[in-house]
Write a protein that holds these residues in place. Structure first.
Motif, PDB file in Angstrom:
ATOM      1  N   GLY A 165       0.778  -1.352  -0.015  1.00 19.20           N
ATOM      2  CA  GLY A 165       0.129   0.196  -0.166  1.00 19.20           C
ATOM      3  C   GLY A 165       0.756   1.257   0.016  1.00 19.20           C
ATOM      4  N   THR A 183       1.669  -3.531  -4.072  1.00 17.08           N
ATOM      5  CA  THR A 183       0.598  -3.911  -3.729  1.00 17.08           C
ATOM      6  C   THR A 183       0.812  -5.284  -2.652  1.00 17.08           C
ATOM      7  N   PHE A 199      -6.585   3.057  -8.078  1.00 15.17           N
ATOM      8  CA  PHE A 199      -6.312   2.878  -6.404  1.00 15.17           C
ATOM      9  C   PHE A 199      -6.995   4.080  -5.815  1.00 15.17           C
TER      10      PHE A 199
END
Length: 110
Positions: free
Chosen positions: A22, A35, A52
């Protein structure tokens, strides 16, 4: 002449320090999202394509219309409409209000 390397939705990345899943990472003028966690000095990958959800500042004057070109403010770790020294990350895919603290963004080079 060119030779196909990969699809182009991910880019190889070897961080100097650990990167959490993240995390938003700036490589030159490219903004990517990890990711998965990437261990320092180990080859991993950043997503550089897709939609996103990013943090944004809330408060008066922070609403963003759908389809607006946005930038990554690495100092404050938020999406902004201010270019300046911030790196382009793409375009909003939904409108957000002054009260919203996040917005969906289509990662794209502009």
């Amino acid at each position: 002449m060119a030779t196909y390397v990969q699809k182009g939705d991910m880019m190889d990345y070897t961080p100097g320090s650990n990167v959490a899943a993240g995390d938003v990472v700036v490589v030159g003028s490219i903004v990517g999202v990890s990711t998965r966690a990437i261990t320092a000095n180990i080859l991993g990958a950043l997503s550089i394509y897709g939609i996103f959800n990013f943090a944004k500042s809330a408060g008066s004057g922070t609403a963003i219309a759908a389809g607006t070109k946005v930038y990554w403010d690495a100092s404050n770790e938020v999406v902004t409409t201010t270019a300046g020294s911030n790196k382009c990350i793409g375009y909003t895919v939904e409108a957000c209000t002054d009260d919203d603290t996040d917005v969906d963004v289509f990662l794209a080079r502009a």
